[in-house]
Design a protein around this motif. Structure first.
Motif, PDB file in Angstrom:
ATOM      1  N   HIS A  44      50.901  11.626 -20.603  1.00 49.08           N
ATOM      2  CA  HIS A  44      49.795  10.857 -20.044  1.00 49.08           C
ATOM      3  C   HIS A  44      49.363   9.772 -21.026  1.00 49.08           C
ATOM      4  O   HIS A  44      49.142   8.615 -20.640  1.00 49.08           O
ATOM      5  CB  HIS A  44      48.646  11.793 -19.715  1.00 49.08           C
ATOM      6  N   SER A  47      51.653   6.937 -20.999  1.00 52.97           N
ATOM      7  CA  SER A  47      51.403   6.102 -19.818  1.00 52.97           C
ATOM      8  C   SER A  47      50.227   5.157 -20.055  1.00 52.97           C
ATOM      9  O   SER A  47      50.261   3.993 -19.634  1.00 52.97           O
ATOM     10  CB  SER A  47      51.108   6.971 -18.590  1.00 52.97           C
ATOM     11  N   VAL A  48      49.194   5.662 -20.727  1.00 54.81           N
ATOM     12  CA  VAL A  48      48.034   4.818 -21.040  1.00 54.81           C
ATOM     13  C   VAL A  48      48.456   3.699 -21.992  1.00 54.81           C
ATOM     14  O   VAL A  48      48.055   2.539 -21.821  1.00 54.81           O
ATOM     15  CB  VAL A  48      46.876   5.657 -21.623  1.00 54.81           C
ATOM     16  N   MET A  51      50.049   1.120 -20.033  1.00 53.59           N
ATOM     17  CA  MET A  51      49.039   0.360 -19.290  1.00 53.59           C
ATOM     18  C   MET A  51      48.479  -0.764 -20.159  1.00 53.59           C
ATOM     19  O   MET A  51      48.322  -1.900 -19.700  1.00 53.59           O
ATOM     20  CB  MET A  51      47.900   1.273 -18.832  1.00 53.59           C
ATOM     21  N   ARG A  56      46.911  -3.961 -18.190  1.00 56.65           N
ATOM     22  CA  ARG A  56      46.159  -3.407 -17.065  1.00 56.65           C
ATOM     23  C   ARG A  56      44.661  -3.517 -17.323  1.00 56.65           C
ATOM     24  O   ARG A  56      44.206  -3.665 -18.462  1.00 56.65           O
ATOM     25  CB  ARG A  56      46.530  -1.927 -16.847  1.00 56.65           C
ATOM     26  N   GLU A  60      40.468   0.726 -15.862  1.00 59.06           N
ATOM     27  CA  GLU A  60      41.500   1.712 -15.532  1.00 59.06           C
ATOM     28  C   GLU A  60      41.975   2.442 -16.789  1.00 59.06           C
ATOM     29  O   GLU A  60      42.172   3.660 -16.775  1.00 59.06           O
ATOM     30  CB  GLU A  60      42.696   1.027 -14.867  1.00 59.06           C
ATOM     31  N   VAL A  61      42.158   1.681 -17.860  1.00 66.02           N
ATOM     32  CA  VAL A  61      42.613   2.276 -19.128  1.00 66.02           C
ATOM     33  C   VAL A  61      41.574   3.281 -19.628  1.00 66.02           C
ATOM     34  O   VAL A  61      41.923   4.394 -20.036  1.00 66.02           O
ATOM     35  CB  VAL A  61      42.887   1.184 -20.187  1.00 66.02           C
ATOM     36  N   ILE A  63      39.359   4.959 -17.926  1.00 62.27           N
ATOM     37  CA  ILE A  63      39.357   6.141 -17.052  1.00 62.27           C
ATOM     38  C   ILE A  63      40.518   7.069 -17.414  1.00 62.27           C
ATOM     39  O   ILE A  63      40.353   8.292 -17.501  1.00 62.27           O
ATOM     40  CB  ILE A  63      39.406   5.715 -15.577  1.00 62.27           C
ATOM     41  N   GLN A  64      41.683   6.490 -17.656  1.00 55.59           N
ATOM     42  CA  GLN A  64      42.844   7.307 -18.022  1.00 55.59           C
ATOM     43  C   GLN A  64      42.699   7.921 -19.413  1.00 55.59           C
ATOM     44  O   GLN A  64      43.121   9.051 -19.649  1.00 55.59           O
ATOM     45  CB  GLN A  64      44.133   6.490 -17.899  1.00 55.59           C
ATOM     46  N   LEU A  65      42.087   7.192 -20.327  1.00 53.43           N
ATOM     47  CA  LEU A  65      41.809   7.760 -21.659  1.00 53.43           C
ATOM     48  C   LEU A  65      40.858   8.948 -21.538  1.00 53.43           C
ATOM     49  O   LEU A  65      41.024   9.960 -22.240  1.00 53.43           O
ATOM     50  CB  LEU A  65      41.209   6.710 -22.587  1.00 53.43           C
ATOM     51  N   ALA A  67      40.661  10.911 -19.037  1.00 54.78           N
ATOM     52  CA  ALA A  67      41.456  12.014 -18.487  1.00 54.78           C
ATOM     53  C   ALA A  67      42.289  12.687 -19.574  1.00 54.78           C
ATOM     54  O   ALA A  67      42.404  13.918 -19.617  1.00 54.78           O
ATOM     55  CB  ALA A  67      42.356  11.502 -17.358  1.00 54.78           C
ATOM     56  N   VAL A  68      42.868  11.893 -20.483  1.00 51.71           N
ATOM     57  CA  VAL A  68      43.642  12.452 -21.597  1.00 51.71           C
ATOM     58  C   VAL A  68      42.727  13.275 -22.502  1.00 51.71           C
ATOM     59  O   VAL A  68      43.066  14.397 -22.899  1.00 51.71           O
ATOM     60  CB  VAL A  68      44.356  11.342 -22.401  1.00 51.71           C
TER      61      VAL A  68
END
Length: 112
Positions: A44, A47-48, A51, A56, A60-61, A63-65, A67-68
């Motif tokens: 994950h 993937s960030v 991004m 990106r 969005e970045v 939000i994904q951070l 999540a990680v």
């Protein structure tokens, strides 16, 4: 042994010493689950990184951070539970007060 090495040994279920006590030879019940969770978190995070490389949207970045970070926190909880159920139970039975102090220090670092 430094704290990082100590935690790595616990995560891998490798017997090791706590303070001056002898190594404990039990295995942790969640080792495979922890390794799988860490592998997913690594993927994950890669993937960030991609991004960011691709330019990106920052939202969005972020939000994904988040999540990680949540995945790592949840993995830490699994490790902590396993440590308490196995290592700390053994340490209490053996009168290993250093293991309790090590756990307290690890919790302090984990909660930062």
């Amino acid at each position: 042994m430094d704290q990082h090495e100590h935690e790595r040994l616990h995560a891998a279920g490798i017997p090791h010493e706590h303070g001056t006590q002898q190594a404990h030879g039990h295995t942790h019940t969640n080792t495979k689950a922890v390794i799988n969770r860490l592998s997913r978190a690594i993927g994950h995070l890669e993937s960030v990184k991609k991004m960011v490389e691709d330019g990106r949207d920052c939202s969005e970045v972020l939000i994904q951070l988040a999540a990680v970070r949540a995945a790592l926190t949840n993995t830490g909880k699994v490790i902590l539970k396993d440590h308490i159920e196995h290592c700390i139970v053994d340490a209490v039975e053996q009168g290993d007060e250093q293991a309790i102090r090590d756990l307290e220090r690890a919790i302090d670092q984990f909660m930062k």
